[in-house]
Design an enzyme around this catalytic site. Structure first.
Site, PDB file in Angstrom:
ATOM      1  N   CYS A  21       0.969  -1.306   0.047  1.00  0.00           N
ATOM      2  CA  CYS A  21      -0.435   0.275  -0.019  1.00  0.00           C
ATOM      3  C   CYS A  21       0.812   0.885   0.084  1.00  0.00           C
ATOM      4  O   CYS A  21       1.799   1.173   1.237  1.00  0.00           O
ATOM      5  CB  CYS A  21      -1.298   0.074   0.987  1.00  0.00           C
ATOM      6  SG  CYS A  21      -1.782   1.533   1.607  1.00  0.00           S
ATOM      7  N   ILE A  22       0.461   1.631  -1.152  1.00  0.00           N
ATOM      8  CA  ILE A  22       1.702   3.219  -1.257  1.00  0.00           C
ATOM      9  C   ILE A  22       1.225   4.327   0.450  1.00  0.00           C
ATOM     10  O   ILE A  22       2.215   4.717   0.849  1.00  0.00           O
ATOM     11  CB  ILE A  22       1.002   4.034  -2.638  1.00  0.00           C
ATOM     12  CG1 ILE A  22       2.303   4.611  -2.575  1.00  0.00           C
ATOM     13  CG2 ILE A  22       0.385   4.427  -2.748  1.00  0.00           C
ATOM     14  CD1 ILE A  22       2.213   5.549  -4.070  1.00  0.00           C
TER      15      ILE A  22
END
Lengths: 151, 136, 102
Positions: free
Chosen positions: A99-100
């Site tokens: 997840c960024i």
């Protein structure tokens, strides 16, 4: 705060399976070594694949993003959690998504993001990629079962 | 499942600030809203503390994300199930929670409360009626 | 339409297992994994509560986690099933959904 600013990848469709084989989506939400979560997730995924099920994607969230660093150096007599996942992705084509938003908070960067943010290094391991939270929701939509391993 | 829409339940059982789970759960809910699924949020056990009003994080240097719950209606997230037994055990009542409203387009934008206080038995029914359960 | 619940916390540290049992419905399975396996032992202060609350659900425990923690299967509450990782996958596949109590 603009919550919708993160980009979404287009919805990917997975090949249809026959019989009773299912698609499992996996969420790992704790980091390696401190918690057993990523080990249990790995053992579950390995067993699911051995049983003929499909695991198209594993999504790493919260401190789980730290599983994807290529810079960890565990003692030689311990399992290398990152390498286990990288090998699994190479063998089975499982999409390992970090997840960024969670990764940026915790200092996990791919080369693209390092360049964009003016950072002097990247640290993502082979087989992992960084993308948005939309990939998690999409996994929930596209798979038959969603399993979360965390704390 | 109708028309490819799945029922998503976000289960919140942790208090805010001591750990990041509550905030990062809310981030998933907001991104997930763009996918037009049937979304519900469950607050039970220490998760009910997330909705307490008058949170002020100035002195701990952490962002106060509680006002974001009031924006959920704009994202068409309008079902916030809160377990009564969890409130009771923690000495809380509905009056201790912030007011979270949504506008019903089908009824001339009438304002309706998003928080629904339900019993443990009803919470179990909500949980067993889902396609996808995400826990934080 | 049954649910597989997983619990990974010791019931002596958190109320997660009790909360899970309080929400599980008849026909569901509660699988204790990681530190959750401590909830499956007999002769503990929580054994009566486990038996009382777990009545309508199937209780199961992940054997590799049990073995790792030195708990002999002979010490399990009666009626608790043991599964390996393949059995864990099978439980997830044969229930309609999974709820992971974290």
């Amino acid at each position: 705060m603009d919550w919708r600013a993160q980009d979404h990848e287009p919805i990917r469709t997975y090949p249809l399976l026959g019989g009773d084989d299912l698609k499992f989506g996996i969420v790992v939400s704790e980091g390696p070594y401190t918690h057993q979560a990523s080990d249990t997730a790995y053992n579950f995924v390995t067993a699911a694949l051995a049983a003929g099920h499909e695991v198209p994607r594993v999504f790493f969230y919260h401190d789980g993003v730290n599983v994807g660093t290529r810079l960890s150096i565990p003692p030689q007599d311990e399992r290398n959690i990152q390498q286990q996942w990288s090998a699994l992705a190479a063998e089975h084509g499982t999409d390992l998504v970090i997840c960024i938003a969670a990764a940026q908070r915790r200092g996990l960067l791919d080369q693209n993001e390092a360049d964009r943010q003016g950072k002097d290094a990247s640290n993502i391991a082979e087989g992992f990629r960084i993308s948005g939270l939309g990939q998690l929701i999409e996994m929930g939509i596209e798979t038959d079962r969603l399993m979360t391993f965390g704390d | 499942m109708e028309d490819g829409v799945k029922k998503f339940l976000y289960v919140n059982r942790k208090a805010p600030y001591g750990t990041i789970y509550a905030l990062e759960s809310l981030e998933v809910v907001l991104i997930g809203a763009a996918f037009d699924q049937d979304v519900s949020l469950a607050f039970l056990d220490d998760g009910v503390f997330q909705l307490v009003k008058s949170q002020d994080t100035k002195d701990i240097g952490v962002k106060n994300f509680s006002p974001t719950f009031r924006a959920l209606g704009d994202y068409e997230v309008t079902k916030l199930f809160v377990e009564k037994e969890s409130l009771d055990e923690r000495g809380l009542t509905a009056d201790d929670l912030q007011e979270i409203m949504w506008e019903d387009e089908d009824e001339d934008y009438a304002e309706k409360p998003s928080i629904r206080i339900i019993s443990r038995t009803e919470m179990a029914d909500v949980m067993s009626d889902q396609d996808v359960i995400l826990s934080f | 339409m049954a649910t597989l619940h997983t619990v990974n916390k010791s019931p002596f540290a958190t109320q997660t297992l009790l909360s899970c049992l309080g929400h599980a419905k008849a026909g569901d399975t509660v699988l204790m994994i990681e530190d959750g396996v401590y909830g499956a032992a007999s002769n503990t202060g929580l054994a009566d509560a486990m038996v009382g609350m777990g009545g309508a659900v199937t209780l199961a425990v992940l054997a590799p986690d049990l073995k790792a923690r030195g708990i002999d299967e002979g010490r399990l509450l009666s009626g608790v099933k043991t599964v390996d990782y393949a059995g864990f996958v099978e439980l997830a596949a044969t229930h309609d959904r999974t709820q992971n109590w974290l």
